[in-house]
Design an enzyme around this catalytic site. Structure first.
Site, mmCIF file in Angstrom:
data_model
loop_
_atom_site.group_PDB
_atom_site.id
_atom_site.type_symbol
_atom_site.label_atom_id
_atom_site.label_comp_id
_atom_site.label_asym_id
_atom_site.label_seq_id
_atom_site.Cartn_x
_atom_site.Cartn_y
_atom_site.Cartn_z
ATOM 1 N N ASN A 14 0.842 -1.216 0.000
ATOM 2 C CA ASN A 14 0.000 0.000 0.000
ATOM 3 C C ASN A 14 0.869 1.256 0.000
ATOM 4 O O ASN A 14 0.516 2.252 -0.628
ATOM 5 C CB ASN A 14 -0.933 -0.023 1.210
ATOM 6 C CG ASN A 14 -2.124 -0.929 0.972
ATOM 7 O OD1 ASN A 14 -3.029 -0.603 0.235
ATOM 8 N ND2 ASN A 14 -2.079 -2.103 1.566
ATOM 9 N N ASN A 108 -6.735 4.641 7.824
ATOM 10 C CA ASN A 108 -6.295 3.245 7.769
ATOM 11 C C ASN A 108 -6.975 2.563 6.593
ATOM 12 O O ASN A 108 -8.129 2.859 6.262
ATOM 13 C CB ASN A 108 -6.675 2.524 9.076
ATOM 14 C CG ASN A 108 -6.261 1.068 9.077
ATOM 15 O OD1 ASN A 108 -5.126 0.732 8.765
ATOM 16 N ND2 ASN A 108 -7.198 0.185 9.400
ATOM 17 N N HIS A 110 -8.345 -1.038 5.464
ATOM 18 C CA HIS A 110 -8.673 -2.341 6.032
ATOM 19 C C HIS A 110 -9.185 -3.233 4.907
ATOM 20 O O HIS A 110 -10.034 -2.810 4.114
ATOM 21 C CB HIS A 110 -9.726 -2.204 7.140
ATOM 22 C CG HIS A 110 -10.081 -3.512 7.774
ATOM 23 N ND1 HIS A 110 -9.255 -4.154 8.681
ATOM 24 C CD2 HIS A 110 -11.154 -4.335 7.584
ATOM 25 C CE1 HIS A 110 -9.804 -5.308 9.034
ATOM 26 N NE2 HIS A 110 -10.957 -5.447 8.381
ATOM 27 N N GLU A 148 -10.195 5.916 18.526
ATOM 28 C CA GLU A 148 -9.621 5.118 19.619
ATOM 29 C C GLU A 148 -10.020 3.647 19.564
ATOM 30 O O GLU A 148 -9.443 2.814 20.240
ATOM 31 C CB GLU A 148 -10.030 5.712 20.976
ATOM 32 C CG GLU A 148 -9.311 6.984 21.373
ATOM 33 C CD GLU A 148 -9.783 8.235 20.641
ATOM 34 O OE1 GLU A 148 -9.228 9.317 20.894
ATOM 35 O OE2 GLU A 148 -10.716 8.117 19.806
ATOM 36 N N ASP A 151 -10.765 -0.271 14.038
ATOM 37 C CA ASP A 151 -11.521 -0.243 12.778
ATOM 38 C C ASP A 151 -12.914 0.350 12.955
ATOM 39 O O ASP A 151 -13.864 -0.022 12.274
ATOM 40 C CB ASP A 151 -11.644 -1.664 12.189
ATOM 41 C CG ASP A 151 -10.295 -2.298 11.915
ATOM 42 O OD1 ASP A 151 -10.196 -3.541 12.046
ATOM 43 O OD2 ASP A 151 -9.347 -1.560 11.604
#
Ligand code: GRF
Length: 200
Positions: A14, A108, A110, A148, A151
């Site tokens: 990535n 992020n 996923h 926090e 995902d």
């Protein structure tokens, strides 16, 4: 110019997708200013070297306590001071103080369609194993804001990928990377670059 720090823990495909997008002129206002890894010797660091991107390796085993390790990790990112932090195959929970400091500026990638097959224990090949075991016909990838939780942050982009008959976790992972992850991550970074760094 959007200054981006990329956090890695593995092969760095990535990261490579971001590097290639910049090289191909798709991200004109983006600069990868640092690659930060929690593991030495991973291929993502070789990719950073080939791309002349400064890299930092901060490992838990090099610190006498978790606090010392986390403090070093945070301090390094504070000094880099990026506009955006990208978790690209990064397998570590970030300290909440770091998330607070970079609120809504950490993303992020996923390898599933969140909220399916995500959260504790769902990473790398394990995600695709679970997809095949459940027998779903469509999976995909998600880019989300990091909060926090694990995902759980706001979803920015998703792309579906069809599960093929005979898929193994390895073939499925590769297809999700090729058809979804490597497209979505540069697109998400571009959204930040076009919005002067804040899209939420
Ligand atoms: C990929 O499946 C990615 O979705 C997940 O970690 C795996 C390895 O990513 N987050 P990379 O090749 O290190 O970028």
């Amino acid at each position: 110019m959007l200054r981006v720090a990329v956090l890695v823990s593995g092969g760095g495909t990535n990261l490579q997708a971001l590097m290639d997008a910049i090289h191909q002129g798709q991200l004109p206002n983006v600069e990868l200013v640092a690659v930060v890894s929690n593991k030495a010797g991973i291929y993502a660091l070789e990719r950073a070297k080939q791309g002349n991107i400064p890299s930092y390796v901060i490992q838990r085993k090099d610190h006498s306590s978790l606090e010392s390790f986390q403090s070093k990790f945070e301090q390094t990112l504070y000094e880099i001071n990026p506009d955006l932090i990208v978790l690209a195959g990064f397998l570590m929970i970030l300290p909440s103080s770091l998330i607070e400091r970079f609120r809504n500026r950490i993303i992020n990638i996923h390898p599933s369609l969140i909220p399916s097959f995500c959260g504790e224990g769902y990473y790398g090949l394990k995600v695709h194993q679970a997809v095949l075991e459940r027998g779903v016909k469509v999976t995909g990838a998600t880019v989300h804001i990091v909060d926090e939780g694990c995902d759980t942050g706001p979803i920015l982009l998703q792309k579906p990928v069809l599960v093929q008959p005979g898929d193994t976790p390895e073939t499925l992972q590769r297809r999700v990377m090729e058809e979804a992850e490597w497209e979505l991550l540069p697109k998400a970074v571009s959204m930040f670059a076009d919005s002067q760094g804040g899209i939420i």
